[in-house]
Design a protein around this motif. Structure first.
Motif, PDB file in Angstrom:
ATOM      1  N   PRO A 165     -19.206  43.220  22.319  1.00  0.00           N
ATOM      2  CA  PRO A 165     -19.508  42.972  23.611  1.00  0.00           C
ATOM      3  C   PRO A 165     -17.646  42.541  24.021  1.00  0.00           C
ATOM      4  O   PRO A 165     -17.402  41.736  23.690  1.00  0.00           O
ATOM      5  N   VAL A 166     -18.265  42.641  25.141  1.00  0.00           N
ATOM      6  CA  VAL A 166     -17.103  42.066  26.862  1.00  0.00           C
ATOM      7  C   VAL A 166     -17.966  41.709  27.362  1.00  0.00           C
ATOM      8  O   VAL A 166     -18.836  42.596  28.136  1.00  0.00           O
ATOM      9  N   ASN A 167     -17.733  40.599  28.158  1.00  0.00           N
ATOM     10  CA  ASN A 167     -18.046  40.084  29.710  1.00  0.00           C
ATOM     11  C   ASN A 167     -17.532  38.982  30.295  1.00  0.00           C
ATOM     12  O   ASN A 167     -16.409  38.804  29.400  1.00  0.00           O
ATOM     13  N   PHE A 192     -16.713  36.039  30.077  1.00  0.00           N
ATOM     14  CA  PHE A 192     -16.743  34.899  29.318  1.00  0.00           C
ATOM     15  C   PHE A 192     -15.836  35.948  27.853  1.00  0.00           C
ATOM     16  O   PHE A 192     -15.190  36.292  26.823  1.00  0.00           O
ATOM     17  N   PRO A 193     -14.073  35.364  28.520  1.00  0.00           N
ATOM     18  CA  PRO A 193     -12.671  36.191  28.757  1.00  0.00           C
ATOM     19  C   PRO A 193     -12.882  36.066  26.987  1.00  0.00           C
ATOM     20  O   PRO A 193     -11.602  36.850  26.370  1.00  0.00           O
ATOM     21  N   LYS A 194     -12.529  34.727  26.930  1.00  0.00           N
ATOM     22  CA  LYS A 194     -12.280  34.399  25.621  1.00  0.00           C
ATOM     23  C   LYS A 194     -12.874  35.380  24.482  1.00  0.00           C
ATOM     24  O   LYS A 194     -12.404  35.455  23.359  1.00  0.00           O
ATOM     25  N   PHE A 195     -14.017  35.054  24.358  1.00  0.00           N
ATOM     26  CA  PHE A 195     -14.979  35.404  23.373  1.00  0.00           C
ATOM     27  C   PHE A 195     -15.216  37.249  23.558  1.00  0.00           C
ATOM     28  O   PHE A 195     -14.685  37.369  22.203  1.00  0.00           O
ATOM     29  N   SER A 196     -14.953  37.841  24.587  1.00  0.00           N
ATOM     30  CA  SER A 196     -14.256  39.554  25.006  1.00  0.00           C
ATOM     31  C   SER A 196     -13.415  39.538  23.942  1.00  0.00           C
ATOM     32  O   SER A 196     -13.261  40.666  23.896  1.00  0.00           O
TER      33      SER A 196
END
Length: 137
Positions: free
Chosen positions: A80-82, A85-89
């Motif tokens: 997933p990319v969002n 939420f840059p860090k998570f992505s």
């Protein structure tokens, strides 16, 4: 294939290029006809081709107009990319790179911008494209 699903996989998008999520049950169903009641484009998920800044290409999906969320299908799973939420992505893309070192992917953040083009292949729905790029935030 069942008519509705809790989670979507690449094979689902190969069978049906557009899916709709029910806001109440969070279950996904394929959009078979345009007669279905659709409250918002944000409830729709479209099959796409995703291209990285280096030209690597992946099958994927985007939610709504694709300006917030996308999923990249590779290695038998979805990354997933969002844009919210840059860090998570970035961590998700780092996992993609680690899962398949043979791809020779560069550092996760250098994959941006991620550009996409829909693969809907259905009249009268028109194809569209866009990108997610954290560097512009």
């Amino acid at each position: 294939m069942t008519a509705s699903k809790q989670f979507l996989e690449l094979s689902d998008f190969l069978a049906f290029s557009v899916w709709m999520q029910d806001r109440d049950t969070e279950v996904y169903s394929p959009v078979i006809t345009l007669d279905e009641q659709i409250e918002s484009i944000d409830d729709l998920f479209f099959r796409v081709r995703i291209t990285t800044a280096q030209g690597f290409q992946f099958d994927g999906c985007v939610n709504g107009m694709g300006d917030v969320g996308m999923g990249i299908f590779a290695n038998g799973k979805m990354y997933p990319v969002n844009s919210n939420f840059p860090k998570f992505s970035t961590e998700s893309l780092a996992e993609l790179s680690a899962d398949d070192p043979a791809l020779g992917l560069p550092e996760a953040s250098s994959l941006f911008p991620l550009r996409f083009t829909t693969i809907i292949e259905r009249d009268p729905i028109r194809e569209f494209s866009g990108e997610i790029d954290f560097r512009r935030k």
